[in-house]
Design a protein around this motif. Structure first.
Motif, PDB file in Angstrom:
ATOM      1  N   PHE A  66      -6.036 -18.364 -37.125  1.00  0.00           N
ATOM      2  CA  PHE A  66      -6.327 -18.696 -35.726  1.00  0.00           C
ATOM      3  C   PHE A  66      -6.849 -17.467 -35.003  1.00  0.00           C
ATOM      4  O   PHE A  66      -7.873 -17.513 -34.309  1.00  0.00           O
ATOM      5  CB  PHE A  66      -5.070 -19.227 -35.036  1.00  0.00           C
ATOM      6  N   ASN A  67      -6.157 -16.341 -35.154  1.00  0.00           N
ATOM      7  CA  ASN A  67      -6.586 -15.104 -34.502  1.00  0.00           C
ATOM      8  C   ASN A  67      -7.962 -14.659 -35.001  1.00  0.00           C
ATOM      9  O   ASN A  67      -8.800 -14.182 -34.219  1.00  0.00           O
ATOM     10  CB  ASN A  67      -5.559 -13.996 -34.751  1.00  0.00           C
ATOM     11  N   GLN A  68      -8.197 -14.806 -36.289  1.00  0.00           N
ATOM     12  CA  GLN A  68      -9.465 -14.379 -36.879  1.00  0.00           C
ATOM     13  C   GLN A  68     -10.632 -15.200 -36.323  1.00  0.00           C
ATOM     14  O   GLN A  68     -11.663 -14.639 -35.919  1.00  0.00           O
ATOM     15  CB  GLN A  68      -9.364 -14.546 -38.406  1.00  0.00           C
ATOM     16  N   ILE A  69     -10.490 -16.514 -36.305  1.00  0.00           N
ATOM     17  CA  ILE A  69     -11.558 -17.379 -35.794  1.00  0.00           C
ATOM     18  C   ILE A  69     -11.709 -17.207 -34.290  1.00  0.00           C
ATOM     19  O   ILE A  69     -12.820 -17.251 -33.747  1.00  0.00           O
ATOM     20  CB  ILE A  69     -11.273 -18.837 -36.175  1.00  0.00           C
ATOM     21  N   ASN A  70     -10.596 -16.983 -33.618  1.00  0.00           N
ATOM     22  CA  ASN A  70     -10.600 -16.722 -32.182  1.00  0.00           C
ATOM     23  C   ASN A  70     -11.479 -15.505 -31.861  1.00  0.00           C
ATOM     24  O   ASN A  70     -12.321 -15.536 -30.948  1.00  0.00           O
ATOM     25  CB  ASN A  70      -9.149 -16.484 -31.751  1.00  0.00           C
ATOM     26  N   LEU A  71     -11.306 -14.441 -32.621  1.00  0.00           N
ATOM     27  CA  LEU A  71     -12.100 -13.230 -32.427  1.00  0.00           C
ATOM     28  C   LEU A  71     -13.564 -13.452 -32.795  1.00  0.00           C
ATOM     29  O   LEU A  71     -14.470 -13.001 -32.091  1.00  0.00           O
ATOM     30  CB  LEU A  71     -11.530 -12.096 -33.289  1.00  0.00           C
ATOM     31  N   LEU A  72     -13.777 -14.167 -33.883  1.00  0.00           N
ATOM     32  CA  LEU A  72     -15.140 -14.408 -34.353  1.00  0.00           C
ATOM     33  C   LEU A  72     -15.937 -15.222 -33.336  1.00  0.00           C
ATOM     34  O   LEU A  72     -17.059 -14.858 -32.969  1.00  0.00           O
ATOM     35  CB  LEU A  72     -15.104 -15.124 -35.695  1.00  0.00           C
ATOM     36  N   TYR A  73     -15.362 -16.324 -32.870  1.00  0.00           N
ATOM     37  CA  TYR A  73     -16.069 -17.148 -31.885  1.00  0.00           C
ATOM     38  C   TYR A  73     -16.219 -16.390 -30.565  1.00  0.00           C
ATOM     39  O   TYR A  73     -17.234 -16.534 -29.872  1.00  0.00           O
ATOM     40  CB  TYR A  73     -15.330 -18.466 -31.662  1.00  0.00           C
ATOM     41  N   GLY A  74     -15.223 -15.569 -30.237  1.00  0.00           N
ATOM     42  CA  GLY A  74     -15.312 -14.770 -29.011  1.00  0.00           C
ATOM     43  C   GLY A  74     -16.506 -13.832 -29.005  1.00  0.00           C
ATOM     44  O   GLY A  74     -17.041 -13.486 -27.948  1.00  0.00           O
ATOM     45  N   SER A  75     -16.967 -13.428 -30.201  1.00  0.00           N
ATOM     46  CA  SER A  75     -18.100 -12.502 -30.284  1.00  0.00           C
ATOM     47  C   SER A  75     -19.434 -13.179 -29.982  1.00  0.00           C
ATOM     48  O   SER A  75     -20.418 -12.499 -29.678  1.00  0.00           O
ATOM     49  CB  SER A  75     -18.152 -11.846 -31.669  1.00  0.00           C
ATOM     50  N   ILE A  76     -19.476 -14.534 -30.063  1.00  0.00           N
ATOM     51  CA  ILE A  76     -20.755 -15.230 -29.810  1.00  0.00           C
ATOM     52  C   ILE A  76     -20.634 -16.330 -28.745  1.00  0.00           C
ATOM     53  O   ILE A  76     -21.594 -17.058 -28.514  1.00  0.00           O
ATOM     54  CB  ILE A  76     -21.336 -15.833 -31.115  1.00  0.00           C
ATOM     55  N   VAL A  77     -19.471 -16.421 -28.086  1.00  0.00           N
ATOM     56  CA  VAL A  77     -19.248 -17.539 -27.157  1.00  0.00           C
ATOM     57  C   VAL A  77     -20.273 -17.566 -26.022  1.00  0.00           C
ATOM     58  O   VAL A  77     -20.665 -18.639 -25.554  1.00  0.00           O
ATOM     59  CB  VAL A  77     -17.803 -17.494 -26.603  1.00  0.00           C
ATOM     60  N   GLU A  78     -20.746 -16.401 -25.587  1.00  0.00           N
ATOM     61  CA  GLU A  78     -21.709 -16.377 -24.485  1.00  0.00           C
ATOM     62  C   GLU A  78     -23.034 -17.034 -24.859  1.00  0.00           C
ATOM     63  O   GLU A  78     -23.814 -17.434 -23.983  1.00  0.00           O
ATOM     64  CB  GLU A  78     -21.945 -14.939 -24.027  1.00  0.00           C
ATOM     65  N   PHE A  79     -23.293 -17.165 -26.157  1.00  0.00           N
ATOM     66  CA  PHE A  79     -24.529 -17.796 -26.619  1.00  0.00           C
ATOM     67  C   PHE A  79     -24.335 -19.283 -26.934  1.00  0.00           C
ATOM     68  O   PHE A  79     -25.306 -19.984 -27.202  1.00  0.00           O
ATOM     69  CB  PHE A  79     -25.050 -17.075 -27.863  1.00  0.00           C
ATOM     70  N   CYS A  80     -23.085 -19.726 -26.920  1.00  0.00           N
ATOM     71  CA  CYS A  80     -22.779 -21.131 -27.222  1.00  0.00           C
ATOM     72  C   CYS A  80     -22.648 -21.882 -25.895  1.00  0.00           C
ATOM     73  O   CYS A  80     -21.558 -22.166 -25.417  1.00  0.00           O
ATOM     74  CB  CYS A  80     -21.482 -21.221 -28.033  1.00  0.00           C
ATOM     75  N   THR A  81     -23.776 -22.206 -25.311  1.00  0.00           N
ATOM     76  CA  THR A  81     -23.793 -22.832 -23.990  1.00  0.00           C
ATOM     77  C   THR A  81     -23.994 -24.344 -24.112  1.00  0.00           C
ATOM     78  O   THR A  81     -24.501 -24.835 -25.124  1.00  0.00           O
ATOM     79  CB  THR A  81     -24.928 -22.246 -23.145  1.00  0.00           C
ATOM     80  N   PRO A  82     -23.617 -25.099 -23.074  1.00  0.00           N
ATOM     81  CA  PRO A  82     -23.857 -26.554 -23.090  1.00  0.00           C
ATOM     82  C   PRO A  82     -25.338 -26.911 -23.218  1.00  0.00           C
ATOM     83  O   PRO A  82     -25.674 -27.999 -23.672  1.00  0.00           O
ATOM     84  CB  PRO A  82     -23.290 -27.010 -21.741  1.00  0.00           C
ATOM     85  N   THR A  83     -26.202 -25.977 -22.855  1.00  0.00           N
ATOM     86  CA  THR A  83     -27.644 -26.224 -22.946  1.00  0.00           C
ATOM     87  C   THR A  83     -28.121 -26.167 -24.395  1.00  0.00           C
ATOM     88  O   THR A  83     -28.827 -27.059 -24.870  1.00  0.00           O
ATOM     89  CB  THR A  83     -28.425 -25.199 -22.113  1.00  0.00           C
ATOM     90  N   CYS A  84     -27.719 -25.109 -25.106  1.00  0.00           N
ATOM     91  CA  CYS A  84     -28.186 -24.955 -26.484  1.00  0.00           C
ATOM     92  C   CYS A  84     -27.298 -25.683 -27.489  1.00  0.00           C
ATOM     93  O   CYS A  84     -27.745 -26.007 -28.597  1.00  0.00           O
ATOM     94  CB  CYS A  84     -28.307 -23.485 -26.861  1.00  0.00           C
ATOM     95  N   CYS A  85     -26.054 -25.948 -27.120  1.00  0.00           N
ATOM     96  CA  CYS A  85     -25.114 -26.642 -28.016  1.00  0.00           C
ATOM     97  C   CYS A  85     -24.530 -27.831 -27.261  1.00  0.00           C
ATOM     98  O   CYS A  85     -23.336 -27.860 -26.933  1.00  0.00           O
ATOM     99  CB  CYS A  85     -24.018 -25.706 -28.486  1.00  0.00           C
ATOM    100  N   GLU A  86     -25.384 -28.798 -27.006  1.00  0.00           N
ATOM    101  CA  GLU A  86     -25.013 -29.951 -26.170  1.00  0.00           C
ATOM    102  C   GLU A  86     -23.905 -30.789 -26.795  1.00  0.00           C
ATOM    103  O   GLU A  86     -23.102 -31.412 -26.091  1.00  0.00           O
ATOM    104  CB  GLU A  86     -26.245 -30.816 -25.935  1.00  0.00           C
ATOM    105  N   ILE A  87     -23.853 -30.800 -28.132  1.00  0.00           N
ATOM    106  CA  ILE A  87     -22.796 -31.521 -28.833  1.00  0.00           C
ATOM    107  C   ILE A  87     -22.157 -30.606 -29.865  1.00  0.00           C
ATOM    108  O   ILE A  87     -22.772 -29.642 -30.315  1.00  0.00           O
ATOM    109  CB  ILE A  87     -23.323 -32.791 -29.533  1.00  0.00           C
ATOM    110  N   MET A  88     -20.911 -30.909 -30.216  1.00  0.00           N
ATOM    111  CA  MET A  88     -20.233 -30.146 -31.264  1.00  0.00           C
ATOM    112  C   MET A  88     -20.699 -30.687 -32.605  1.00  0.00           C
ATOM    113  O   MET A  88     -20.409 -31.833 -32.966  1.00  0.00           O
ATOM    114  CB  MET A  88     -18.718 -30.311 -31.127  1.00  0.00           C
ATOM    115  N   SER A  89     -21.440 -29.871 -33.320  1.00  0.00           N
ATOM    116  CA  SER A  89     -22.044 -30.351 -34.564  1.00  0.00           C
ATOM    117  C   SER A  89     -22.135 -29.238 -35.591  1.00  0.00           C
ATOM    118  O   SER A  89     -21.934 -28.056 -35.299  1.00  0.00           O
ATOM    119  CB  SER A  89     -23.442 -30.892 -34.290  1.00  0.00           C
ATOM    120  N   ALA A  90     -22.453 -29.664 -36.824  1.00  0.00           N
ATOM    121  CA  ALA A  90     -22.764 -28.744 -37.913  1.00  0.00           C
ATOM    122  C   ALA A  90     -24.067 -29.237 -38.517  1.00  0.00           C
ATOM    123  O   ALA A  90     -24.076 -29.924 -39.531  1.00  0.00           O
ATOM    124  CB  ALA A  90     -21.648 -28.724 -38.933  1.00  0.00           C
ATOM    125  N   GLY A  91     -25.171 -28.912 -37.838  1.00  0.00           N
ATOM    126  CA  GLY A  91     -26.465 -29.417 -38.260  1.00  0.00           C
ATOM    127  C   GLY A  91     -26.683 -30.853 -37.811  1.00  0.00           C
ATOM    128  O   GLY A  91     -25.839 -31.441 -37.130  1.00  0.00           O
TER     129      GLY A  91
END
Length: 221
Positions: A66-91
């Motif tokens: 949990f801590n590891q993924i928390n840190l990893l996503y925290g490093s790119i969260v500013e780029f994961c916006t509702p505009t560019c990632c309108e839905i939660m998906s994997a491709g």
């Protein structure tokens, strides 16, 4: 491997880091797991240590991942916006809908909102002493392994989204090696204890084959 561990000591988190109380059995297992990681053999690092209870090993690693993924996503969260990632998906083939105890009907969310709810949900479980007892003299619930399986199934989706939607950003930050090492560690753990069904891993199955191929050739088991 030292660079891999160092990366997660210096970056911001998405949610507050979950800490293990010093002096507890779980904290000792956490230190053991961290020391084993330094060997570089991730497949061996995830194995249950001799004479240790499976529930405690699952508990400490659930917190660590949990801590590891928390840190990893925290490093790119500013780029994961509702505009560019309108839905939660994997491709284009895989879309994830959110449901929990308060929202029984699955709903479509932006990736950031989905992951926010997911991490808050995990955090709530980790903080629930009825599920993750803080002392070794307190029992785990009978359905503990099923709860852990659900947590890891959902945490996998964060990795799947990052790889499909933010990998180029990770590359531009020069952190793709860290991402790959983290995910390989995560995969070996869920594979060792059969925590996530194979069909759930389908979005990243080619990546899994590529990342683990070298270990198979080295004869790691």
């Amino acid at each position: 491997m030292a660079d891999f561990l160092g990366f997660f000591n210096r970056n911001k988190t998405f949610k507050p880091k979950k800490r293990l109380a010093k002096g507890t059995k779980r904290h000792e297992l956490h230190k053991m797991a961290k020391a084993t990681l330094g060997s570089g053999n991730l497949k061996s690092a995830v194995k249950l240590p001799d004479k240790e209870p499976l529930t405690e090993w699952l508990a400490v690693n659930t917190v660590d991942f949990f801590n590891q993924i928390n840190l990893l996503y925290g490093s790119i969260v500013e780029f994961c916006t509702p505009t560019c990632c309108e839905i939660m998906s994997a491709g284009p083939k895989y879309e994830y809908l959110w449901a929990d105890e308060q929202n029984k009907k699955p709903v479509k969310l932006s990736a950031r909102d989905y992951i926010d709810r997911l991490m808050t949900w995990v955090q709530g479980i980790l903080d629930d002493e009825r599920v993750f007892p803080p002392r070794s003299d307190m029992p785990f619930p009978k359905n503990f392994q099923e709860i852990v399986k659900k947590i890891f199934k959902r945490l996998f989706r964060v990795y799947a989204h990052i790889y499909y939607s933010h990998f180029q950003k990770i590359v531009s930050l020069g952190e793709e090696a860290h991402l790959n090492t983290c995910f390989k560690h995560f995969y070996y753990f869920i594979d060792e204890f059969r925590l996530v069904e194979k069909k759930e891993l389908a979005p990243l199955s080619p990546l899994i084959d590529n990342l683990t191929k070298g270990d198979h050739e080295k004869g790691y088991n």
